[in-house]
Write a protein that holds these residues in place. Structure first.
Motif, mmCIF file in Angstrom:
data_model
loop_
_atom_site.group_PDB
_atom_site.id
_atom_site.type_symbol
_atom_site.label_atom_id
_atom_site.label_comp_id
_atom_site.label_asym_id
_atom_site.label_seq_id
_atom_site.Cartn_x
_atom_site.Cartn_y
_atom_site.Cartn_z
ATOM 1 N N VAL A 185 0.910 -1.198 -0.097
ATOM 2 C CA VAL A 185 -0.014 0.114 0.142
ATOM 3 C C VAL A 185 1.009 1.197 -0.054
ATOM 4 N N CYS A 186 0.731 2.071 -0.875
ATOM 5 C CA CYS A 186 1.476 3.424 -0.822
ATOM 6 C C CYS A 186 0.745 4.558 -0.496
ATOM 7 N N PRO A 187 1.172 5.499 0.400
ATOM 8 C CA PRO A 187 0.524 6.535 0.775
ATOM 9 C C PRO A 187 0.308 7.676 -0.326
ATOM 10 N N PRO A 188 -0.644 8.604 -0.154
ATOM 11 C CA PRO A 188 -0.819 9.582 -1.262
ATOM 12 C C PRO A 188 0.104 10.612 -1.196
ATOM 13 N N ASP A 189 0.972 10.856 -0.419
ATOM 14 C CA ASP A 189 1.826 12.130 -0.092
ATOM 15 C C ASP A 189 3.080 12.076 -1.216
ATOM 16 N N THR A 190 2.584 11.996 -2.444
ATOM 17 C CA THR A 190 3.577 12.132 -3.606
ATOM 18 C C THR A 190 3.118 13.681 -4.037
ATOM 19 N N ASP A 191 3.840 14.138 -5.204
ATOM 20 C CA ASP A 191 3.746 15.572 -5.505
ATOM 21 C C ASP A 191 3.674 15.500 -6.987
ATOM 22 N N PRO A 192 2.461 15.911 -7.546
ATOM 23 C CA PRO A 192 1.211 16.023 -6.866
ATOM 24 C C PRO A 192 0.503 14.951 -5.838
ATOM 25 N N PRO A 193 0.212 15.205 -4.936
ATOM 26 C CA PRO A 193 -0.596 14.037 -4.385
ATOM 27 C C PRO A 193 -1.802 13.234 -5.045
ATOM 28 N N GLU A 246 -4.538 6.029 -11.661
ATOM 29 C CA GLU A 246 -4.821 5.120 -12.721
ATOM 30 C C GLU A 246 -3.501 5.126 -13.081
ATOM 31 N N MET A 247 -2.646 6.141 -13.348
ATOM 32 C CA MET A 247 -1.455 6.251 -13.988
ATOM 33 C C MET A 247 -0.507 5.306 -13.224
ATOM 34 N N LEU A 248 -0.396 5.555 -11.873
ATOM 35 C CA LEU A 248 0.282 4.978 -10.959
ATOM 36 C C LEU A 248 0.236 3.231 -10.958
ATOM 37 N N LYS A 249 -1.148 2.689 -10.996
ATOM 38 C CA LYS A 249 -1.684 1.477 -10.897
ATOM 39 C C LYS A 249 -1.094 1.019 -12.340
ATOM 40 N N ARG A 250 -1.327 1.539 -13.473
ATOM 41 C CA ARG A 250 -1.008 1.002 -14.726
ATOM 42 C C ARG A 250 0.452 0.878 -14.966
ATOM 43 N N ARG A 251 1.275 1.843 -14.331
ATOM 44 C CA ARG A 251 2.726 1.867 -14.592
ATOM 45 C C ARG A 251 3.250 0.591 -13.563
ATOM 46 N N ALA A 252 2.675 0.446 -12.459
ATOM 47 C CA ALA A 252 3.039 -0.500 -11.531
ATOM 48 C C ALA A 252 2.747 -1.898 -12.261
ATOM 49 N N HIS A 269 -1.435 -1.095 -4.219
ATOM 50 C CA HIS A 269 -2.439 -0.724 -3.793
ATOM 51 C C HIS A 269 -2.586 1.066 -3.225
ATOM 52 N N PRO A 270 -2.767 2.022 -3.962
ATOM 53 C CA PRO A 270 -2.554 3.245 -3.270
ATOM 54 C C PRO A 270 -3.575 3.496 -2.555
ATOM 55 N N LEU A 271 -3.371 4.544 -1.585
ATOM 56 C CA LEU A 271 -4.168 5.202 -0.688
ATOM 57 C C LEU A 271 -4.437 6.545 -1.355
ATOM 58 N N GLY A 272 -5.741 7.012 -1.170
ATOM 59 C CA GLY A 272 -6.126 8.134 -1.979
ATOM 60 C C GLY A 272 -6.084 9.267 -0.810
ATOM 61 N N ALA A 273 -5.773 10.579 -1.494
ATOM 62 C CA ALA A 273 -5.894 11.636 -0.563
ATOM 63 C C ALA A 273 -7.272 11.976 0.098
ATOM 64 N N LEU A 274 -7.264 12.176 1.447
ATOM 65 C CA LEU A 274 -8.555 12.190 1.935
ATOM 66 C C LEU A 274 -9.031 13.762 1.897
ATOM 67 N N CYS A 297 -8.241 3.383 -5.154
ATOM 68 C CA CYS A 297 -7.688 3.537 -4.066
ATOM 69 C C CYS A 297 -8.472 2.536 -3.023
ATOM 70 N N VAL A 298 -7.570 1.918 -2.340
ATOM 71 C CA VAL A 298 -8.101 0.874 -1.333
ATOM 72 C C VAL A 298 -8.583 1.826 0.002
ATOM 73 N N ALA A 299 -8.310 2.817 0.306
ATOM 74 C CA ALA A 299 -8.789 3.569 1.441
ATOM 75 C C ALA A 299 -8.234 5.117 1.378
ATOM 76 N N PHE A 300 -8.609 6.020 2.290
ATOM 77 C CA PHE A 300 -8.148 7.271 2.150
ATOM 78 C C PHE A 300 -7.426 7.834 3.547
ATOM 79 N N SER A 301 -6.225 8.772 2.886
ATOM 80 C CA SER A 301 -5.308 9.079 3.966
ATOM 81 C C SER A 301 -4.762 10.262 3.875
ATOM 82 N N GLN A 302 -4.165 10.954 4.907
ATOM 83 C CA GLN A 302 -3.327 12.284 4.774
ATOM 84 C C GLN A 302 -1.902 11.819 4.538
#
Lengths: 425, 315
Positions: free
Chosen positions: A91-99, A107-113, A122-127, A147-152
């Motif tokens: 699971v990867c948290p949403p604190d990328t840039d951009p989040p 979708e891009m992240l999932k496809r590239r992975a 399985h990404p966490l979406g930004a809350l 997104c499997v769940a949401f997070s800050q």
């Protein structure tokens, strides 16, 4: 393609299995674990004599640093590191840039992975939008995108009213919300556990109450909203007590701890070693012992790597200015085994914390060797020692408190969807 | 873990913090300083101990007094001195701290005197450099200011002869004070058993008792029968806000006035690391009074810094 993994010690926590045998794989799925089915003719046989054959590990927190922080790590470098560490789902948290607050990014992240065909991501979406804590992100749209769940992430949510609304909204659609508990005012400017060590070193402190007050708030809001909340990375004995009481009172709540918190304390900072700068901070020996025991007794549901690759430049500066975080994907197994050995747990109990428990928490059909399960498997030597050096780590992040340490537990093969994606010496 | 300021023979090669240094080393520094005091009284105020050596005064945080006394100390030892005031904000945009150090090391520096706003900066520099370089910490964040701790100890020894049996009170902003931390370590090592920290809870770091000091929140209790009173500077930005309501209220509760000073022993000395805020932590009549030894501290500071520089350079 049919594969058999022969003569290993099969450890499958969810099925309470810990016995020698063979695992049969047909295509992407497991056919049997124990005895090969009659007439099963493998195209390839992997000799697992003297090795443990376990479900691939499920890691609840691994920063892959894409998009935005490619100078710290890339999807490719970190997913190679993941499978080298036996991790097949993360699971990867949403604190990328951009989040991760827009479906296109997810979708891009999932496809590239997926194109890399390594670990499942399985990404966490930004809350909240841009993680700014001001307005809600489009949770339904993000959930649809995967997104499997949401997070800050580690970005504080200062506004308690917004937190309450976010939990009510998420509860409406039964979305999970993952929160790292930290009162941002109490933790402001802090870089180490507020106690004797920070006082000696003159480092601004993060008091334990920064965590316990946040947990208390979250628990009350969970009770009010009925939201499905997972509390991330607890660090103190008092937090364990709060969560234990909440669970005993029947509150539906889960939590995890980062693997390095089972092994390090604030005293390990020594003479300002910035590899020990992590969030939440390492606390006292008592906190460490209570965390170890709470994971063993199930108060803490799962263990994660909290993998945070940091570039050398961001660590080679004074402790207080250095970027927090430790690399962890390739240390998850050896450090889990170390915890289990010190806590006198069986291999099955140990591996449950990084296989079946996090999979259940995610609601994923992973972390098991049951027939028909996806053939995500880790074959490892529990005794073989590995010396942790910048060269031994595949992750682009070489930042770990364990540099130079010799640890038991070496991954030999990792399989994802039935294909060998990593084979080590 | 080996103390990073000592070499394999247990000799002082850097001075980063007083914590963990054996009493013999501290006493040796103080004794050496005594031998340097007379140099200041000569016509030619120089000895050739550091002739041909280059000392780089590397100040990432502004300072007048400390930088100047280090400069004078180095010059009296016949060293070549280069002063660099590096604005940390401009540094953060460009060159990293260790790049700066590498460049200066390439200019064949022998010794770095470093002040930095971040705790641990001097340790990091010492760890980074090859062993033949010497680093003296001239103040890092809240962590340590070892030459100040030593000159404070020197002043106390000068006036009180012995460290044992003394009662020493340190008053004010202990939380942010590297001066307090270094003095606490120095006096504990040198044998003072009655150490007192006086201030409001907001200015006490957590667990400070474990450094070997008793905490008081009341001046009348904390100053009673003291031999030495060390007043700490209160930074402007901390005078109002969540830590304190106002400078006036701080002066009323923890400022050193003649009335409060009267609670200490009649021959108690009053110290201050400077620069003083008159009317905030100390009343002018006390600062200028007969019990104040604040200017002597400055004079002794030069001898102590000469001692430290000559000792680390010899190892």
């Amino acid at each position: 393609m049919r594969v058999s993994i022969a003569n290993g010690m099969i450890v499958d926590p969810v099925n309470r299995v810990e016995r020698p045998g063979d695992v049969a794989i047909d295509g992407e799925h497991i056919v049997a674990a124990g005895q090969l089915p009659a007439g099963f003719k493998p195209d390839r046989t992997i000799d697992a004599s003297g090795l443990v054959v376990a479900p691939g590990f499920v890691d609840l927190a691994a920063r892959l640093r894409e998009p935005g922080f490619e100078y710290k790590a890339t999807l490719a470098s970190e997913l190679h590191a993941a499978v080298a560490g036996g991790i097949t789902t993360l699971v990867c948290p949403p604190d990328t840039d951009p989040p991760l607050d827009e479906p296109g990014l997810v979708e891009m992240l999932k496809r590239r992975a997926a194109n890399l065909s390594l670990a499942h991501v399985h990404p966490l979406g930004a809350l909240t939008a841009k993680l700014e804590g001001e307005r809600l992100a489009e949770l339904n749209v993000l959930a649809e995108a995967g997104c499997v769940a949401f997070s800050q992430g580690d970005v504080p949510l200062v506004d308690t009213l917004l937190l309450w609304r976010a939990l009510q909204y998420a509860a409406t659609f039964k979305f999970g919300v993952w929160l790292r508990p930290q009162d941002s005012f109490l933790a402001k400017n802090g870089v180490a556990h507020d106690g004797e060590v920070a006082t000696r070193l003159g480092l601004p402190g993060i008091p334990t109450i920064a965590e316990t007050i946040a947990i208390t708030t979250i628990l009350r809001l969970v009770r009010e909203s009925g939201a499905r909340v997972h509390i991330c990375r607890i660090s103190s004995a008092e937090s364990v007590q709060l969560i234990r009481e909440a669970k005993q009172a029947g509150l539906s709540i889960t939590c995890d701890v980062a693997i390095h918190h089972l092994h390090c304390t604030d005293a390990d900072i020594g003479f300002f070693d910035s590899h020990f700068h992590v969030v939440p901070p390492f606390r006292t020996q008592r906190d460490r012992e209570v965390l170890c025991a709470a994971l063993a007794d199930g108060t803490i549901d799962a263990l994660c790597s909290d993998h945070t690759p940091v570039d050398e430049d961001a660590k080679q500066i004074p402790f207080g200015e250095s970027e927090p975080g430790a690399t962890g994907l390739e240390l998850l197994l050896p450090l889990t085994l170390k915890w289990a050995k010190e806590s006198k747990l069986s291999m099955s109990q140990a591996l449950a914390a990084i296989t079946s428990a996090p999979a259940r928490l995610l609601g994923l059909d992973a972390g098991t060797l049951s027939p028909a399960a996806r053939a995500d498997i880790c074959v490892f030597d529990p005794e073989a020692m590995v010396r942790i050096t910048p060269q031994s780590l595949r992750s682009q992040g070489k930042n770990t408190p364990f540099l130079g340490c010799e640890l038991a537990g070496t991954v030999r093969y990792t399989l994802v969807n039935g294909a060998v994606v990593y084979s080590g010496r | 873990m080996r103390n990073p300021q000592l070499n394999a023979n247990g000799e002082l090669t850097h001075l980063l913090t007083i914590e963990g240094l054996p009493r013999e080393i501290l006493t040796h520094i103080l004794d050496t300083a005594t031998s340097f005091i007379s140099i200041a009284e000569r016509d030619v105020k120089k000895v050739p101990l550091l002739r041909g050596k280059s000392v780089f005064n590397l100040f990432f945080e502004s300072s007048t007094r400390t930088r100047t006394t280090f400069e004078i100390a180095a010059k009296r030892l016949s060293a070549d001195v280069v002063n660099l005031n590096i604005n940390t904000s401009s540094q953060s945009k460009g060159e990293s701290l260790l790049d700066t150090i590498d460049n200066l090391a390439a200019m064949n520096a022998d010794m770095f005197v470093v002040r930095h706003s971040q705790s641990g900066a001097a340790h990091m520099i010492a760890r980074h450099l090859a062993p033949h370089f010497h680093v003296i910490n001239a103040g890092d964040g809240r962590h340590a200011h070892p030459t100040q701790g030593l000159l404070d100890a020197y002043t106390i020894r000068h006036f009180k002869k012995d460290f044992r049996g003394l009662s020493v009170a340190i008053v004010g902003d202990i939380l942010h004070s590297r001066v307090a931390r270094s003095l606490i370590h120095a006096l504990n090592t040198l044998g003072t058993t009655d150490l007192r920290a006086i201030g409001p809870q907001t200015l006490m770091p957590s667990g400070v008792e474990q450094l070997g000091i008793r905490v008081y929140h009341d001046m009348s209790e904390g100053l009673r029968n003291c031999d030495v009173i060390v007043m700490l500077r209160l930074q402007n930005e901390r005078m109002r806000g969540p830590l304190l309501p106002s400078a006036q209220e701080f002066f009323k509760t923890f400022g050193l006035t003649p009335e409060k000073l009267a609670l200490a022993k009649p021959d108690a000395i009053v110290m201050h690391p400077g620069p003083m805020n008159r009317g905030v932590e100390i009343d002018s009549s006390v600062a200028d009074g007969p019990q104040a030894v604040i200017l002597q501290q400055v004079t002794f500071g030069i001898a102590v810094r000469m001692a430290v520089m000559s000792i680390v350079a010899s190892h």
